[in-house]
Design a protein around this motif. Sequence first.
Motif, PDB file in Angstrom:
ATOM      1  N   GLY A   3       3.652  30.594  61.567  1.00 45.23           N
ATOM      2  CA  GLY A   3       2.266  31.016  61.395  1.00 45.23           C
ATOM      3  C   GLY A   3       1.256  29.890  61.502  1.00 45.23           C
ATOM      4  N   ASN A   4       0.012  30.302  61.522  1.00 45.48           N
ATOM      5  CA  ASN A   4      -1.088  29.351  61.308  1.00 45.48           C
ATOM      6  C   ASN A   4      -1.155  29.074  59.812  1.00 45.48           C
ATOM      7  OD1 ASN A   4      -2.458  29.025  63.991  1.00 45.48           O
ATOM      8  ND2 ASN A   4      -2.313  31.239  63.877  1.00 45.48           N
ATOM      9  N   PHE A   5      -1.926  28.068  59.424  1.00 46.94           N
ATOM     10  CA  PHE A   5      -1.988  27.712  58.001  1.00 46.94           C
ATOM     11  C   PHE A   5      -3.456  27.713  57.591  1.00 46.94           C
ATOM     12  CE2 PHE A   5      -1.564  24.569  54.477  1.00 46.94           C
ATOM     13  CZ  PHE A   5      -0.657  25.287  53.719  1.00 46.94           C
ATOM     14  N   VAL A   6      -3.798  28.698  56.774  1.00 47.16           N
ATOM     15  CA  VAL A   6      -5.203  28.889  56.405  1.00 47.16           C
ATOM     16  C   VAL A   6      -5.304  29.052  54.892  1.00 47.16           C
ATOM     17  CG1 VAL A   6      -7.240  30.368  56.692  1.00 47.16           C
ATOM     18  CG2 VAL A   6      -5.697  29.998  58.622  1.00 47.16           C
ATOM     19  N   ALA A   7      -6.144  28.240  54.264  1.00 45.70           N
ATOM     20  CA  ALA A   7      -6.370  28.304  52.817  1.00 45.70           C
ATOM     21  C   ALA A   7      -5.050  28.256  52.040  1.00 45.70           C
ATOM     22  CB  ALA A   7      -7.153  29.573  52.460  1.00 45.70           C
ATOM     23  N   GLY A   8      -4.140  27.398  52.485  1.00 40.26           N
ATOM     24  CA  GLY A   8      -2.886  27.201  51.764  1.00 40.26           C
ATOM     25  C   GLY A   8      -1.835  28.263  52.005  1.00 40.26           C
ATOM     26  N   GLU A   9      -2.052  29.161  52.958  1.00 38.71           N
ATOM     27  CA  GLU A   9      -1.081  30.236  53.251  1.00 38.71           C
ATOM     28  C   GLU A   9      -0.687  30.198  54.718  1.00 38.71           C
ATOM     29  OE1 GLU A   9      -0.113  32.488  50.985  1.00 38.71           O
ATOM     30  OE2 GLU A   9      -1.490  31.857  49.393  1.00 38.71           O
ATOM     31  N   ALA A  50     -12.575  23.502  49.631  1.00 43.71           N
ATOM     32  CA  ALA A  50     -11.658  22.488  49.082  1.00 43.71           C
ATOM     33  C   ALA A  50     -12.287  21.098  49.020  1.00 43.71           C
ATOM     34  CB  ALA A  50     -10.400  22.438  49.951  1.00 43.71           C
ATOM     35  N   PHE A  51     -13.380  20.898  49.747  1.00 45.77           N
ATOM     36  CA  PHE A  51     -13.931  19.546  49.926  1.00 45.77           C
ATOM     37  C   PHE A  51     -14.380  18.855  48.616  1.00 45.77           C
ATOM     38  CE2 PHE A  51     -17.788  16.960  51.038  1.00 45.77           C
ATOM     39  CZ  PHE A  51     -17.091  15.836  51.448  1.00 45.77           C
ATOM     40  N   ALA A 188       4.078  18.160  50.528  1.00 46.01           N
ATOM     41  CA  ALA A 188       3.805  16.907  49.796  1.00 46.01           C
ATOM     42  C   ALA A 188       2.766  17.135  48.701  1.00 46.01           C
ATOM     43  CB  ALA A 188       3.332  15.836  50.765  1.00 46.01           C
ATOM     44  N   GLY A 189       2.187  18.339  48.638  1.00 44.06           N
ATOM     45  CA  GLY A 189       1.301  18.674  47.529  1.00 44.06           C
ATOM     46  C   GLY A 189      -0.168  18.813  47.880  1.00 44.06           C
ATOM     47  N   LEU A 190      -0.482  18.933  49.169  1.00 45.82           N
ATOM     48  CA  LEU A 190      -1.888  19.039  49.562  1.00 45.82           C
ATOM     49  C   LEU A 190      -2.499  20.315  48.967  1.00 45.82           C
ATOM     50  CD1 LEU A 190      -3.339  17.062  51.480  1.00 45.82           C
ATOM     51  CD2 LEU A 190      -3.014  18.723  53.300  1.00 45.82           C
ATOM     52  N   PRO A 191      -3.640  20.219  48.285  1.00 45.53           N
ATOM     53  CA  PRO A 191      -4.256  21.424  47.729  1.00 45.53           C
ATOM     54  C   PRO A 191      -4.676  22.410  48.831  1.00 45.53           C
ATOM     55  CG  PRO A 191      -5.227  19.432  46.803  1.00 45.53           C
ATOM     56  CD  PRO A 191      -4.363  18.998  47.935  1.00 45.53           C
ATOM     57  N   SER A 192      -4.746  23.687  48.465  1.00 40.30           N
ATOM     58  CA  SER A 192      -5.112  24.742  49.423  1.00 40.30           C
ATOM     59  C   SER A 192      -6.437  24.433  50.102  1.00 40.30           C
ATOM     60  CB  SER A 192      -5.289  26.079  48.700  1.00 40.30           C
ATOM     61  OG  SER A 192      -4.076  26.449  48.163  1.00 40.30           O
TER      62      SER A 192
END
Length: 476
Positions: A3-9, A50-51, A188-192
């Motif tokens: 999939g694509n990765f959008v908002a942590g999903e 997220a910024f 590695a733990g990147l926030p959404s």
Amino acid sequence: MNGNFVAGEWVTSQQATPNINPSNTNDIIGEYAVADEKMVADACDAAAAAFPKWRASIQQRFDILDAAGNEILARREELGRLLAREEGKILAEAIGEVTRAGHIFKFFAGEAVRMTGDMIDSVRPGIEVAVTREPLGPIGVITPWNFPIAIPAWKIAPALAYGNTVVFKPADLVPGCAWAIVDILHRAGLPSGVLNLVMGRGSRIGPAIIENSHIKAVSFTGGTATGAGIAAACSKRGIKYQLEMGGKNPCLILDDADLKIAVDSTINSAFFSTGQRCTASSRLIVTEGIHDRFVEEMQARLATLKVGDAVGEGVHIGPVVDERQLRQDMDYIDIGQKEGATLAFGGARLECATPGFYLSPALFTGVTNDMRIAREEIFGPVAAVIKVKDFEEGLAVSNDTPFGLSAGICTSSLRDATRFRREAKAGMVMVNLPTAGVDYHVPFGGVKESSYGSREQGRYAVEFYTTVKTAYMFGG
Ligand code: NAD
């Protein structure tokens, strides 16, 4: 489907692109979801949301980028194999590229905790001036197919290290490495929302990113025509942009060159990675006294190179990336002959054990610098030998091009090497070295139509990914 990765999903879609191995078109590496405009808009919203938190998280930035670098290095063989399968550079080169990506993440992990500013006394008594760097916000990252892991790494790592968030669009021919990088950073733990991946056609996904009002800057690597369109779109919105584009890189070989060094470095930079490097030497400018020996030696060396499956044993040159690029290479080989140049070696489509886009490396001689094969970027294993009288003419021919990325010289004269270093109109100069092949911790980029904006890589990357704030403070 990946999939694509959008908002942590991870988000799939109705439409998918097959990732086809150019060494064996029967080998489908995976199916990758195609994003649409709505997904891009969601990705930009997520990056904006997220910024604020991400920009305040310096230790977390170090930890995540460092962990991602470690994982990439630990998996270099496996990721290298994926890269070789989807892009077609040989395994050793692919593992080298993955290693470079790992080093880039670790370098920028360090940069995250090394941000400095200036404290300066004002010219007015009692006032202090603080000059600090701040992140820009959500950044659009648009990358080409020829370095599927290193180029995304050298844009995403500094963007994140300096506190920005990212919407990333890789080239549609190479979604595998892009997906792997995002997966590694996510685990590695990147926030959404900090890093979003939107795959698909550039003409559809690219404008959707650039025109989104959350996007504050765009870092692009690719063709010159695409770059011009991106420049226009970014200027219209008044946002910052950085473009790394094509090359027609010269290597000047003088009579006093060490012939082995000259041949080794031009074989490498013109033909390795199937000539599909923006820094490839495509114009070999050779002075009269060494010309015939150089051409003979090149022909002899080219005859020893094996073209074949990128992961095959003993292979030196993998396939061209796809049918369209192969057609472009073959068209230029045709054009060169019609223009009156001599095809001194190769230039034929090859049949190998598996169905793929194989081309024997092509060497033209008798080329003049006004021919199309000397002026236009071919982006394949095709090099043109241009005979010149002496250093002066060679320098003039080297600089007579709309491009200005990398320029090389092979000589044993310190005086000529020094003059070339000073007078070459290029962003990078190589002395007795291939024009391609650069370090990860120093600036990368060119002049003229090859590049626009501040340099990528090393500490110079801070210039693009941050803005400067000057604060005046009076304690009363
Ligand atoms: P390309 O310009 O076709 O595509 C590059 C990226 O732009 C891809 O992700 C593509 O999908 C996207 N894109 C296409 N149309 C777009 C649009 N209208 N708006 C926004 N994005 C769009 O280039 P390519 O064929 O992938 O790569 C080859 C080119 O890249 C060569 O010219 C090569 O010299 C250049 N390149 C330059 C450097 C450098 O650092 N100077 C490095 C590698 C490759």
